[in-house]
Design a protein around this motif. Sequence first.
Motif, PDB file in Angstrom:
ATOM      1  N   MET A  45       0.828  -1.207   0.000  1.00  0.00           N
ATOM      2  CA  MET A  45       0.000   0.000   0.000  1.00  0.00           C
ATOM      3  C   MET A  45       0.866   1.262   0.000  1.00  0.00           C
ATOM      4  SD  MET A  45      -3.112  -1.117   2.513  1.00  0.00           S
ATOM      5  CE  MET A  45      -4.199   0.242   2.119  1.00  0.00           C
ATOM      6  N   LEU A  46       1.971   1.232   0.726  1.00  0.00           N
ATOM      7  CA  LEU A  46       2.899   2.365   0.729  1.00  0.00           C
ATOM      8  C   LEU A  46       3.510   2.567  -0.650  1.00  0.00           C
ATOM      9  CD1 LEU A  46       4.406   4.587   2.290  1.00  0.00           C
ATOM     10  CD2 LEU A  46       6.112   2.853   2.894  1.00  0.00           C
ATOM     11  N   THR A  47       3.833   1.479  -1.323  1.00  0.00           N
ATOM     12  CA  THR A  47       4.351   1.562  -2.691  1.00  0.00           C
ATOM     13  C   THR A  47       3.315   2.191  -3.607  1.00  0.00           C
ATOM     14  OG1 THR A  47       5.731  -0.392  -2.337  1.00  0.00           O
ATOM     15  CG2 THR A  47       5.283   0.221  -4.611  1.00  0.00           C
ATOM     16  N   GLY A  48       2.072   1.799  -3.471  1.00  0.00           N
ATOM     17  CA  GLY A  48       1.006   2.387  -4.262  1.00  0.00           C
ATOM     18  C   GLY A  48       0.820   3.863  -3.978  1.00  0.00           C
ATOM     19  N   PHE A  83       0.296   3.211 -10.135  1.00  0.00           N
ATOM     20  CA  PHE A  83       0.134   1.916  -9.476  1.00  0.00           C
ATOM     21  C   PHE A  83      -0.813   2.113  -8.313  1.00  0.00           C
ATOM     22  CE2 PHE A  83       1.559  -1.264  -6.302  1.00  0.00           C
ATOM     23  CZ  PHE A  83       1.372  -2.408  -7.049  1.00  0.00           C
ATOM     24  N   GLU A  84      -1.954   1.441  -8.357  1.00  0.00           N
ATOM     25  CA  GLU A  84      -2.967   1.631  -7.320  1.00  0.00           C
ATOM     26  C   GLU A  84      -3.314   0.309  -6.654  1.00  0.00           C
ATOM     27  OE1 GLU A  84      -6.379   3.629  -8.833  1.00  0.00           O
ATOM     28  OE2 GLU A  84      -5.244   5.377  -9.496  1.00  0.00           O
ATOM     29  N   VAL A  85      -3.418   0.365  -5.338  1.00  0.00           N
ATOM     30  CA  VAL A  85      -3.861  -0.777  -4.541  1.00  0.00           C
ATOM     31  C   VAL A  85      -5.153  -0.343  -3.862  1.00  0.00           C
ATOM     32  CG1 VAL A  85      -3.279  -2.366  -2.687  1.00  0.00           C
ATOM     33  CG2 VAL A  85      -1.468  -1.471  -4.153  1.00  0.00           C
ATOM     34  N   ASN A  86      -6.259  -0.955  -4.264  1.00  0.00           N
ATOM     35  CA  ASN A  86      -7.579  -0.558  -3.759  1.00  0.00           C
ATOM     36  C   ASN A  86      -8.008  -1.462  -2.618  1.00  0.00           C
ATOM     37  OD1 ASN A  86      -7.759   1.393  -5.793  1.00  0.00           O
ATOM     38  ND2 ASN A  86      -8.554  -0.108  -7.234  1.00  0.00           N
ATOM     39  N   GLY A  87      -7.770  -1.018  -1.407  1.00  0.00           N
ATOM     40  CA  GLY A  87      -8.249  -1.737  -0.243  1.00  0.00           C
ATOM     41  C   GLY A  87      -7.213  -2.628   0.399  1.00  0.00           C
ATOM     42  N   PHE A  88      -7.444  -2.875   1.685  1.00  0.00           N
ATOM     43  CA  PHE A  88      -6.511  -3.679   2.462  1.00  0.00           C
ATOM     44  C   PHE A  88      -6.564  -5.154   2.068  1.00  0.00           C
ATOM     45  CE2 PHE A  88      -5.197  -5.926   6.361  1.00  0.00           C
ATOM     46  CZ  PHE A  88      -3.925  -5.389   6.481  1.00  0.00           C
ATOM     47  N   GLY A  89      -7.748  -5.650   1.718  1.00  0.00           N
ATOM     48  CA  GLY A  89      -7.877  -7.052   1.302  1.00  0.00           C
ATOM     49  C   GLY A  89      -7.083  -7.336   0.039  1.00  0.00           C
ATOM     50  N   SER A  90      -7.149  -6.431  -0.917  1.00  0.00           N
ATOM     51  CA  SER A  90      -6.350  -6.583  -2.134  1.00  0.00           C
ATOM     52  C   SER A  90      -4.866  -6.521  -1.819  1.00  0.00           C
ATOM     53  CB  SER A  90      -6.696  -5.484  -3.139  1.00  0.00           C
ATOM     54  OG  SER A  90      -8.023  -5.575  -3.550  1.00  0.00           O
ATOM     55  N   ALA A  91      -4.495  -5.669  -0.860  1.00  0.00           N
ATOM     56  CA  ALA A  91      -3.091  -5.554  -0.477  1.00  0.00           C
ATOM     57  C   ALA A  91      -2.585  -6.832   0.196  1.00  0.00           C
ATOM     58  CB  ALA A  91      -2.898  -4.356   0.443  1.00  0.00           C
ATOM     59  N   VAL A  92      -3.414  -7.439   1.044  1.00  0.00           N
ATOM     60  CA  VAL A  92      -3.008  -8.684   1.706  1.00  0.00           C
ATOM     61  C   VAL A  92      -2.838  -9.805   0.677  1.00  0.00           C
ATOM     62  CG1 VAL A  92      -3.749 -10.500   3.304  1.00  0.00           C
ATOM     63  CG2 VAL A  92      -3.987  -8.108   3.949  1.00  0.00           C
ATOM     64  N   LEU A  93      -3.814  -9.945  -0.213  1.00  0.00           N
ATOM     65  CA  LEU A  93      -3.723 -10.977  -1.246  1.00  0.00           C
ATOM     66  C   LEU A  93      -2.552 -10.706  -2.180  1.00  0.00           C
ATOM     67  CD1 LEU A  93      -4.958 -13.532  -2.394  1.00  0.00           C
ATOM     68  CD2 LEU A  93      -6.502 -12.103  -3.744  1.00  0.00           C
ATOM     69  N   GLY A  94      -2.360  -9.452  -2.565  1.00  0.00           N
ATOM     70  CA  GLY A  94      -1.233  -9.086  -3.419  1.00  0.00           C
ATOM     71  C   GLY A  94       0.100  -9.317  -2.733  1.00  0.00           C
ATOM     72  N   GLY A  95       0.192  -8.983  -1.458  1.00  0.00           N
ATOM     73  CA  GLY A  95       1.421  -9.227  -0.703  1.00  0.00           C
ATOM     74  C   GLY A  95       1.749 -10.703  -0.599  1.00  0.00           C
ATOM     75  N   LEU A  96       0.718 -11.524  -0.406  1.00  0.00           N
ATOM     76  CA  LEU A  96       0.921 -12.970  -0.346  1.00  0.00           C
ATOM     77  C   LEU A  96       1.402 -13.506  -1.689  1.00  0.00           C
ATOM     78  CD1 LEU A  96       0.622 -15.539   1.370  1.00  0.00           C
ATOM     79  CD2 LEU A  96      -1.731 -15.687   0.573  1.00  0.00           C
ATOM     80  N   ILE A  97       0.789 -13.057  -2.764  1.00  0.00           N
ATOM     81  CA  ILE A  97       1.196 -13.498  -4.100  1.00  0.00           C
ATOM     82  C   ILE A  97       2.612 -13.035  -4.406  1.00  0.00           C
ATOM     83  CG2 ILE A  97       0.746 -13.140  -6.567  1.00  0.00           C
ATOM     84  CD1 ILE A  97      -2.257 -13.115  -5.828  1.00  0.00           C
TER      85      ILE A  97
END
Length: 123
Positions: free
Chosen positions: A84-87, A94-108
Motif C-alpha cells: 500500500m505504501l508503494t502504491g 500503481f494503485e492498490v484498492n483496499g486492504f484485502g487486495s493488499a493482503v492478497l497481493g502481498g501474499l502473491i
Amino acid sequence: MKSILFKFIANALALLVAVWLVSGITLGDGETTTGGKALTLVLVALIFGLVNLVVKPIVKILAFPLLVVTLGLFTLVINALMLMLTGWIAGDSFEVNGFGSAVLGGLIISIVSWAVNLVLDRD
C-alpha cells in the motif's frame, strides 16, 4: 551485484503476477500502451524494492512483539502495508484498492518472488 539484479527481476515479475491476479491492484490506466506499462512496472518494482529495503526492517523491529505473538503471521499485514505504501508513493501509475487486495497481493508477491529467486539465484 547479481543478487540485487535477481531480486529486482523477482520483484518485477511478482508485481506483474499480482497485478494480473488481483483485481484491486492496477498498473497504469486503461489507455496506457504496453511499453508504458512495462516502464511503469520497472519504476514500481524499484520503488517496491526501496520500500522493502528501507521501511520494512524498521516496521518489523517495531512490530516484533506482534510477530512473536502471532507466530509470524503479522508479516502478511506488514507486506500488505508495504504494498500500500508503494502504491501511495507511485501515485496514479500503481494503485492498490483496499486492504484485502493488499493482503492478497502481498501474499502473491511473497510466493512468486521466493520462487523466482529460487530459480534465478543458483550457483
